[in-house]
Design an enzyme around this catalytic site. Sequence first.
Site, PDB file in Angstrom:
ATOM      1  CG  ASP A  24      35.851  37.919  40.752  1.00  0.00           C
ATOM      2  OD1 ASP A  24      34.850  37.957  41.488  1.00  0.00           O
ATOM      3  OD2 ASP A  24      36.155  36.915  40.080  1.00  0.00           O
ATOM      4  CG  ASP A  47      41.395  35.347  37.671  1.00  0.00           C
ATOM      5  OD1 ASP A  47      41.655  36.037  36.655  1.00  0.00           O
ATOM      6  OD2 ASP A  47      40.396  34.613  37.760  1.00  0.00           O
ATOM      7  CG  ASN A  78      40.106  35.183  42.097  1.00  0.00           C
ATOM      8  OD1 ASN A  78      40.478  34.163  41.518  1.00  0.00           O
ATOM      9  ND2 ASN A  78      39.129  35.951  41.621  1.00  0.00           N
TER      10      ASN A  78
END
Length: 327
Positions: free
Chosen positions: A202, A219, A207
Amino acid sequence: MNTISTHPYDALTPEQVLSAVEQCGHFTTGSLYALNSFENRVYQVGITDQADPLIVKFYRPGRWQAAQIREEHAFSQQAAEVDIPVVLPLADVTGQTLHQYDEFLFALFPRKGGHAPELDHQDNLAIMGRTLARLHLVGAQQPFQHRPTLDATSFGHASIEFVSEQFIPLEFRRPYLTICQSIMEHIDERLQNTQPIRVHGDLHVGNILWRDEVPHLVDFDDSRMAPAIQDIWMLLSGHQDDQQRQLDKIITAYQEFRDFPFKELKLMESLRTLRMIHHTAWLARRWDDPAFPPAFPWFDTHQFWEQHIADLQTQLQQLDRVSPGLS
């Protein structure tokens, strides 16, 4: 022990957050600040014997098993051991990074400063290319044993089934299913015979914490087995020509450390489309969480479904196109 009420996070009170942190041996000041997170609950907590607060992350009950979260932590730890800049969960005196308080699994992290990367700068793209090549070298060393694979079934078909059967307004159900069926015919074929590795999963700019010319990856909650290109396509933005220039810069830098997976370029639009389908299903699945309706007021309106179906039609056209670089 507290019982879970209407929604699992209803049971997570400020007092519980502070008690969970103190259970790990840290004395809190009572300062508590909720950070922007929806899938999980994340807080900044003041600590009495240190200037910097800690970040505590409470994993959404029922989403991940403990073994899956430990695999996430182990992957980021393996990356850190070869000097890849990642934000690691803190280990206690026994070496454990995953803890439990009542119904909740949680982890502690140091607070790290930084800002979102400016990826329109060519030098920054090169830095990201080298960083991801090194991360993927680690990711290819061994597979996940417990975490899932990004595939057409879980991200595509299961998401479409949930939305069409349990959420979408009736008048949009047929056009939604029609366009999704055509899309999945493309994606099912293209995702066959891929070679997934452990990836971040992701890697949008939110992030990545950019500090002192270094991208700190945060994350890993969505880390899973997937084609390496999954960590690359989300770094691209703008018109196709802009994206091609960005991609060329990433490829050149990536190849300094790892052979670039050129065969996976044809997967980018498939992965982009899967993310759109999965994100809509994610919002639908989480709509009973009281935090979601106020945060996403535009969701589940007629305007949203009209635009979502139009966006999927555009993606189908992209999947129909044949391009040597960005198909």
